[in-house]
Motif scaffolding. Structure first.
Motif, PDB file in Angstrom:
ATOM      1  N   ASN A 146       0.827  -1.205   0.000  1.00 14.37           N
ATOM      2  CA  ASN A 146       0.000   0.000   0.000  1.00 14.37           C
ATOM      3  C   ASN A 146       0.864   1.258   0.000  1.00 14.37           C
ATOM      4  O   ASN A 146       0.411   2.340   0.382  1.00 14.37           O
ATOM      5  N   ASN A 147       2.090   1.100  -0.444  1.00 17.45           N
ATOM      6  CA  ASN A 147       3.060   2.186  -0.474  1.00 17.45           C
ATOM      7  C   ASN A 147       2.762   3.133  -1.642  1.00 17.45           C
ATOM      8  O   ASN A 147       2.557   2.695  -2.775  1.00 17.45           O
ATOM      9  N   TRP A 148       2.747   4.432  -1.370  1.00 19.68           N
ATOM     10  CA  TRP A 148       2.395   5.405  -2.411  1.00 19.68           C
ATOM     11  C   TRP A 148       3.334   5.341  -3.607  1.00 19.68           C
ATOM     12  O   TRP A 148       2.894   5.498  -4.744  1.00 19.68           O
ATOM     13  N   PHE A 149       4.603   5.171  -3.368  1.00 19.06           N
ATOM     14  CA  PHE A 149       5.550   5.142  -4.492  1.00 19.06           C
ATOM     15  C   PHE A 149       5.333   3.906  -5.355  1.00 19.06           C
ATOM     16  O   PHE A 149       5.379   3.979  -6.589  1.00 19.06           O
ATOM     17  N   VAL A 150       5.090   2.762  -4.709  1.00 14.90           N
ATOM     18  CA  VAL A 150       4.796   1.541  -5.464  1.00 14.90           C
ATOM     19  C   VAL A 150       3.555   1.743  -6.326  1.00 14.90           C
ATOM     20  O   VAL A 150       3.548   1.435  -7.535  1.00 14.90           O
ATOM     21  N   ASP A 340      -2.085   4.875  11.281  1.00 13.61           N
ATOM     22  CA  ASP A 340      -1.765   5.076   9.873  1.00 13.61           C
ATOM     23  C   ASP A 340      -0.309   5.523   9.786  1.00 13.61           C
ATOM     24  O   ASP A 340       0.090   6.480  10.448  1.00 13.61           O
ATOM     25  N   VAL A 341       0.494   4.805   8.996  1.00  9.63           N
ATOM     26  CA  VAL A 341       1.920   5.110   8.893  1.00  9.63           C
ATOM     27  C   VAL A 341       2.165   5.916   7.624  1.00  9.63           C
ATOM     28  O   VAL A 341       2.602   5.395   6.599  1.00  9.63           O
ATOM     29  N   GLU A 342       1.793   7.155   7.669  1.00  7.36           N
ATOM     30  CA  GLU A 342       2.038   8.138   6.623  1.00  7.36           C
ATOM     31  C   GLU A 342       1.777   7.583   5.232  1.00  7.36           C
ATOM     32  O   GLU A 342       0.685   7.105   4.955  1.00  7.36           O
ATOM     33  N   MET A 343       2.745   7.541   4.331  1.00 13.62           N
ATOM     34  CA  MET A 343       2.489   7.164   2.934  1.00 13.62           C
ATOM     35  C   MET A 343       2.775   5.689   2.658  1.00 13.62           C
ATOM     36  O   MET A 343       2.966   5.297   1.515  1.00 13.62           O
ATOM     37  N   GLU A 344       2.767   4.862   3.704  1.00 16.82           N
ATOM     38  CA  GLU A 344       3.307   3.521   3.531  1.00 16.82           C
ATOM     39  C   GLU A 344       2.347   2.384   3.873  1.00 16.82           C
ATOM     40  O   GLU A 344       2.247   1.399   3.136  1.00 16.82           O
ATOM     41  N   THR A 345       1.677   2.502   5.001  1.00 12.94           N
ATOM     42  CA  THR A 345       0.875   1.370   5.469  1.00 12.94           C
ATOM     43  C   THR A 345       0.033   1.822   6.654  1.00 12.94           C
ATOM     44  O   THR A 345      -0.111   3.007   6.921  1.00 12.94           O
ATOM     45  N   VAL A 530      18.394   5.421 -13.315  1.00  6.99           N
ATOM     46  CA  VAL A 530      17.006   5.167 -12.946  1.00  6.99           C
ATOM     47  C   VAL A 530      16.814   5.466 -11.465  1.00  6.99           C
ATOM     48  O   VAL A 530      15.836   6.109 -11.063  1.00  6.99           O
ATOM     49  N   GLU A 531      17.741   5.004 -10.637  1.00  8.50           N
ATOM     50  CA  GLU A 531      17.628   5.264  -9.205  1.00  8.50           C
ATOM     51  C   GLU A 531      17.679   6.763  -8.914  1.00  8.50           C
ATOM     52  O   GLU A 531      16.972   7.248  -8.020  1.00  8.50           O
ATOM     53  N   LYS A 532      18.483   7.499  -9.663  1.00  6.56           N
ATOM     54  CA  LYS A 532      18.558   8.946  -9.455  1.00  6.56           C
ATOM     55  C   LYS A 532      17.199   9.599  -9.704  1.00  6.56           C
ATOM     56  O   LYS A 532      16.754  10.463  -8.928  1.00  6.56           O
ATOM     57  N   ASP A 533      16.526   9.196 -10.778  1.00  4.78           N
ATOM     58  CA  ASP A 533      15.187   9.727 -11.062  1.00  4.78           C
ATOM     59  C   ASP A 533      14.202   9.380  -9.947  1.00  4.78           C
ATOM     60  O   ASP A 533      13.393  10.217  -9.511  1.00  4.78           O
ATOM     61  N   VAL A 534      14.273   8.139  -9.495  1.00  2.00           N
ATOM     62  CA  VAL A 534      13.359   7.689  -8.445  1.00  2.00           C
ATOM     63  C   VAL A 534      13.596   8.462  -7.151  1.00  2.00           C
ATOM     64  O   VAL A 534      12.647   8.927  -6.508  1.00  2.00           O
ATOM     65  N   LEU A 535      14.850   8.622  -6.768  1.00  2.00           N
ATOM     66  CA  LEU A 535      15.135   9.341  -5.524  1.00  2.00           C
ATOM     67  C   LEU A 535      14.736  10.813  -5.622  1.00  2.00           C
ATOM     68  O   LEU A 535      14.421  11.440  -4.603  1.00  2.00           O
ATOM     69  N   GLY A 536      14.728  11.343  -6.832  1.00  2.00           N
ATOM     70  CA  GLY A 536      14.193  12.696  -7.015  1.00  2.00           C
ATOM     71  C   GLY A 536      12.720  12.746  -6.637  1.00  2.00           C
ATOM     72  O   GLY A 536      12.267  13.677  -5.952  1.00  2.00           O
ATOM     73  N   ASP A 537      11.949  11.736  -7.095  1.00  2.00           N
ATOM     74  CA  ASP A 537      10.537  11.650  -6.717  1.00  2.00           C
ATOM     75  C   ASP A 537      10.390  11.482  -5.205  1.00  2.00           C
ATOM     76  O   ASP A 537       9.537  12.118  -4.572  1.00  2.00           O
ATOM     77  N   VAL A 538      11.217  10.609  -4.643  1.00  2.00           N
ATOM     78  CA  VAL A 538      11.115  10.308  -3.217  1.00  2.00           C
ATOM     79  C   VAL A 538      11.395  11.553  -2.381  1.00  2.00           C
ATOM     80  O   VAL A 538      10.635  11.896  -1.468  1.00  2.00           O
ATOM     81  N   GLU A 539      12.462  12.243  -2.688  1.00  2.00           N
ATOM     82  CA  GLU A 539      12.823  13.431  -1.910  1.00  2.00           C
ATOM     83  C   GLU A 539      11.752  14.515  -2.028  1.00  2.00           C
ATOM     84  O   GLU A 539      11.450  15.220  -1.049  1.00  2.00           O
ATOM     85  N   LYS A 540      11.145  14.641  -3.199  1.00  2.00           N
ATOM     86  CA  LYS A 540      10.083  15.637  -3.384  1.00  2.00           C
ATOM     87  C   LYS A 540       8.905  15.325  -2.464  1.00  2.00           C
ATOM     88  O   LYS A 540       8.388  16.222  -1.776  1.00  2.00           O
ATOM     89  N   TRP A 541       8.467  14.069  -2.423  1.00  2.00           N
ATOM     90  CA  TRP A 541       7.327  13.708  -1.582  1.00  2.00           C
ATOM     91  C   TRP A 541       7.696  13.739  -0.100  1.00  2.00           C
ATOM     92  O   TRP A 541       6.846  13.983   0.744  1.00  2.00           O
ATOM     93  N   PHE A 542       8.953  13.472   0.215  1.00  2.00           N
ATOM     94  CA  PHE A 542       9.388  13.607   1.601  1.00  2.00           C
ATOM     95  C   PHE A 542       9.194  15.049   2.071  1.00  2.00           C
ATOM     96  O   PHE A 542       8.702  15.292   3.174  1.00  2.00           O
ATOM     97  N   ARG A 543       9.586  15.991   1.232  1.00  2.00           N
ATOM     98  CA  ARG A 543       9.451  17.400   1.620  1.00  2.00           C
ATOM     99  C   ARG A 543       7.980  17.786   1.777  1.00  2.00           C
ATOM    100  O   ARG A 543       7.626  18.608   2.628  1.00  2.00           O
ATOM    101  N   GLN A 544       7.109  17.182   0.961  1.00  2.00           N
ATOM    102  CA  GLN A 544       5.693  17.546   0.982  1.00  2.00           C
ATOM    103  C   GLN A 544       4.903  16.845   2.080  1.00  2.00           C
ATOM    104  O   GLN A 544       4.035  17.451   2.702  1.00  2.00           O
ATOM    105  N   TYR A 545       5.205  15.550   2.308  1.00  6.75           N
ATOM    106  CA  TYR A 545       4.276  14.737   3.079  1.00  6.75           C
ATOM    107  C   TYR A 545       4.862  14.077   4.334  1.00  6.75           C
ATOM    108  O   TYR A 545       4.108  13.797   5.271  1.00  6.75           O
TER     109      TYR A 545
END
Length: 587
Positions: A146-150, A340-345, A530-545
C-alpha cells in the motif's frame, strides 16, 4: 571448538535423511565431514536430531508489537520469567518481551525467525528490538503493498522505476523481502474504506489489488530476491474469501522464479492461509474451504503457504490489515489500537480469545488442520501460528503433537471443541499423521528453502551453519500417536540446542543467553540513472508529506549487531529486462 553429536536419529529432508542413526561433526560454527579425536562429544542416543527451526512468518519486533506489549498488561502479567544465570527477566504470554522472545524460541530448538511486517518509516525501531533479542538469526519484511511510491509507478506502468524504488527501500530499511498486506485495502482504510476482492481500485492511484500483486511479483524477480513476494491476501477472516484467495494465487502463476541466491523455485508465499480458506456468505452458513485450497496446492507448484494455525488461546492480534482489525473489534468488543503510517501502510491491534467451546474458534482450528493434512506435499507448507495472531509461537510444540497424532486431535475434538469443528470442517474424518520427517519439512527445510536460506539453514549437510536441535523423544521405543503429550514436551524443551556450534540450551534451560544473531538483509541497486530519477521523486514527496527528513530515514548498518547482506551487489542488467513467463503463458 570442535564437537561431535553421536548416535542421534537424524531427520534432514534437504539431504533426504529420514531417521538414520548418524554422527554430526561441528567445527568453527559449521557442519563438517570430520573432527579430531579431541572433539567434545554430545551423546544423542535415543534422541531426535534436526536442524535448528526456521520460522518464516512471525511478529516479534517493531512498533505494533510494542503496542501489543504496552496496552495489554494483563498479557504481560500472565507469563513472567525472572532473570538469572546471565539471563534478563521478561514477561508476556502472547507478546513476549524482546529477551524473552529469544529465550523461548531457543528452548524449542528454533534458531531463525523472520519479522513478517515492518513499516519502512519505523524500521529503526524494529532493528533496535532485534538488537535486544538474543540468539535468533532474523530478518524483517518491509511493507510494500500500500506504499504510495509503489502504487504511483504501477499506475504509470513503470516496472523499472518500481524495481529501483524497491531496491532502495530494502537498502534503506535493511529489509529482506517484499511484503504485501491487503493490497489497496490498507490505503483505502486511511480514508475510512476498504477494498473487497482483488479488482477494486484504490482512490487516486486507481490500481487494484491484482495489479499490485502482479507488479510486485514481477519486480521481485527483476531484482532476483531470495524470497518470493510474501502475500497476505485480501478479505482476511471473512466467510467466502476463498475465491479471493485462489484468484490471488493465480496472479503470478506464470512468472518464472529467478532468485540470485538460494534455491527457491516458487513465485508466491501466501501467509496465514487458514484465515483465507473460508466458504459461505456469512457466519451462519460458513463452511471450511480448506479442501479447495489444499486441492489447488496439490495441483500447482508456484506457491508455498504457511497456515496460521489457531491454538485455542487468548492472544493478541496485530496486522497491517487495519480494516480487518476494526472489523474484529466490532465483533468482539475488545479494545482496539489503530495507526496510519504516513504514505506507507497502517496497522491495528486487538485482543482475541479463541475459546475451544466457541463455534468459530473450533471451526478455525479445524480449517488449519485440514490445510496441513490435506496438502499432500509438506514441501509446500510451513508451520506457523502467524504469532501472535492465531496463537503464540510457544504453542508450536502443541501444533506438532496435533499433526503427528490423530489420537491427539480426536481427544480434543471429542472432549473440548465445539461441534462446529466436526460440522463445519472435515477434520474428524482425516486420520493422516505427519511423520517426523514431515515435521522437519514444515519447521526446517521448507521455510529455509522458500526464504532462500537453504545453503546454510534448515539442514545438517556439510557447510551448513551448526544450528542444531536435539529432542528427547525416541521413535524406536515411543509411539508418537499415543505419546503425543511427550511429543509436545520434547519439542517444547529441547535436550540441546546449538547455535553456530555453541550449546545454547540444555534440557530446556538456557545456558548461554548472551549471543547476538545475524540480521539478513538485501543490499542491491539498479541502474544509477534510474535510481537517481526515483530518488528525485522520493525526496520531493518527503518534503511535501513525510514527518521526517529524507536524510534521517535510512537505517545505518551499525544498527545491526551482525550484519549479513544476503545479496550484496547491483542487479545484473539481464534481470531488469522483461520478466520471463512460462511457455504456457507466452502462448
Amino acid at each position: 571448538m570442535e564437537k561431535i553429536i553421536k548416535n542421534g536419529m537424524v531427520y534432514d529432508p534437504l539431504n533426504k535423511i529420514d531417521g538414520e542413526k548418524m554422527d554430526i561433526c561441528i567445527k568453527d560454527g559449521k557442519i563438517v565431514d570430520s573432527v579430531s579425536d579431541s572433539a567434545e562429544v554430545i551423546d544423542a542416543s535415543g534422541k531426535i536430531v534436526m536442524a535448528g527451526g526456521v520460522d518464516s512468518h512471525t511478529h516479534i519486533a517493531g512498533a505494533k508489537v510494542n503496542v501489543g506489549r504496552m496496552y495489554r498488561p494483563e498479557d504481560s502479567k500472565r507469563d513472567v520469567e525472572s532473570k538469572g544465570a546471565g539471563k534478563r527477566g521478561g514477561s508476556g504470554f502472547s507478546v513476549p518481551s524482546t529477551f524473552m522472545t529469544g529465550y523461548r524460541y531457543a528452548k524449542m530448538g528454533y534458531t531463525t525467525a523472520m519479522e513478517a511486517a515492518m513499516p519502512p518509516l519505523l524500521a529503526r525501531h524494529t532493528h533496535e528490538e532485534f538488537h535486544d533479542m538474543p540468539i535468533l538469526d532474523h530478518a524483517a519484511y518491509p511493507l510494500f503493498g500500500n506504499n504510495w511510491f509503489v502504487m504511483k509507478y504501477l499506475k504509470e506502468g513503470d516496472l523499472e522505476k518500481c524495481a529501483a524504488y524497491a531496491a532502495w527501500l530494502l537498502r534503506a530499511t535493511k529489509g529482506y523481502a517484499l511484503k504485501i498486506v491487503n493490497p489497496a485495502g490498507t490505503e483505502a482504510w486511511a480514508w475510512g474504506g476498504n477494498v473487497h476482492g482483488i479488482d477494486d481500485p484504490v482512490s487516486y492511484f486507481d490500481v487494484t489489488g491484482a495489479e499490485i500483486i502482479k507488479g510486485l511479483a514481477e519486480v521481485n524477480e527483476m531484482l532476483g530476491l531470495p524470497h518470493s513476494i510474501h502475500l497476505h491476501c485480501n478479505d482476511l477472516g471473512h466467510p467466502g474469501n476463498v475465491d479471493t484467495t485462489l484468484a490471488s494465487f493465480d496472479i503470478p502463476k506464470n512468472i518464472i522464479p529467478k532468485p540470485r541466491v538460494g534455491s527457491r523455485d516458487t513465485v508466491l508465499y501466501a501467509t496465514h492461509v487458514q484465515f483465507h480458506s473460508y466458504g459461505g456468505t456469512n457466519w451462519r452458513d460458513f463452511t471450511s474451504a480448506a479442501p479447495k485450497v489444499a486441492d489447488y496446492l496439490n495441483k500447482n507448484d508456484h506457491v508455498v503457504i504457511d497456515v496460521g494455525q489457531v491454538t485455542l488461546d487468548e492472544t493478541t492480534t496485530m496486522t497491517a490489515d487495519g480494516p480487518f482489525e476494526y472489523d474484529l473489534h466490532s465483533l468482539n468488543g475488545l479494545k482496539w489500537a489503530n495507526c496510519d503510517v504516513e504514505m506507507e501502510t497502517g496497522s491495528g491491534v486487538v485482543p482475541c480469545i479463541y475459546a475451544a467451546r466457541a463455534p468459530v474458534s473450533a471451526a478455525q482450528w479445524g480449517v488449519g488442520m485440514e490445510l496441513f493434512l490435506l496438502t499432500k506435499d509438506a514441501g509446500k507448507i510451513c508451520l506457523t501460528t502467524d504469532s501472535p495472531n492465531a496463537g503464540p509461537f510457544t504453542r508450536y510444540p502443541r501444533v506438532i503433537s496435533w499433526l503427528v497424532s490423530n489420537k491427539a486431535r480426536t481427544d480434543l475434538i471429542e472432549n473440548e471443541l465445539h461441534k462446529w469443528a466436526q460440522k463445519k470442517t472435515s477434520i474428524a474424518t482425516i486420520d493422516r499423521e505427519y511423520s517426523l520427517y514431515e515435521i522437519a519439512q514444515v519447521t526446517r527445510s521448507t521455510p529455509a528453502k522458500v526464504l532462500g536460506l537453504s545453503d546454510t539453514k534448515g539442514h545438517l549437510g556439510v557447510g551448513a551453519d551448526a544450528d542444531i536441535a536435539i529432542y528427547a523423544f525416541n521413535p524406536e521405543t515411543q509411539d508418537q500417536s499415543v505419546d503425543y503429550l511427550e511429543v509436545e514436551s520434547a519439542f517444547g524443551n529441547a535436550a540441546y540446542m546449538l547455535k553456530d556450534g555453541e550449546i545454547i540450551t540444555r534440557d530446556g534451560e538456557i545456558v548461554n543467553p548472551n549471543i547476538h544473531g545475524r540480521t539478513y538483509w538485501i543490499n542491491t541497486s539498479v541502474k544509477p540513472e534510474v535510481e537517481k530519477d526515483v530518488l528525485g521523486d522520493v525526496e520531493k514527496w518527503f518534503r511535501q508529506y513525510y514527518s521526517v527528513n529524507f536524510a534521517n530515514y535510512p537505517v545505518q548498518e551499525n544498527y545491526l549487531s551482525r550484519s549479513v547482506p544476503l545479496i550484496d551487489s547491483p542487479v545484473p542488467e539481464d534481470y531488469l529486462k522483461a520478466v520471463p513467463v512460462t511457455e504456457e503463458a507466452s502462448k
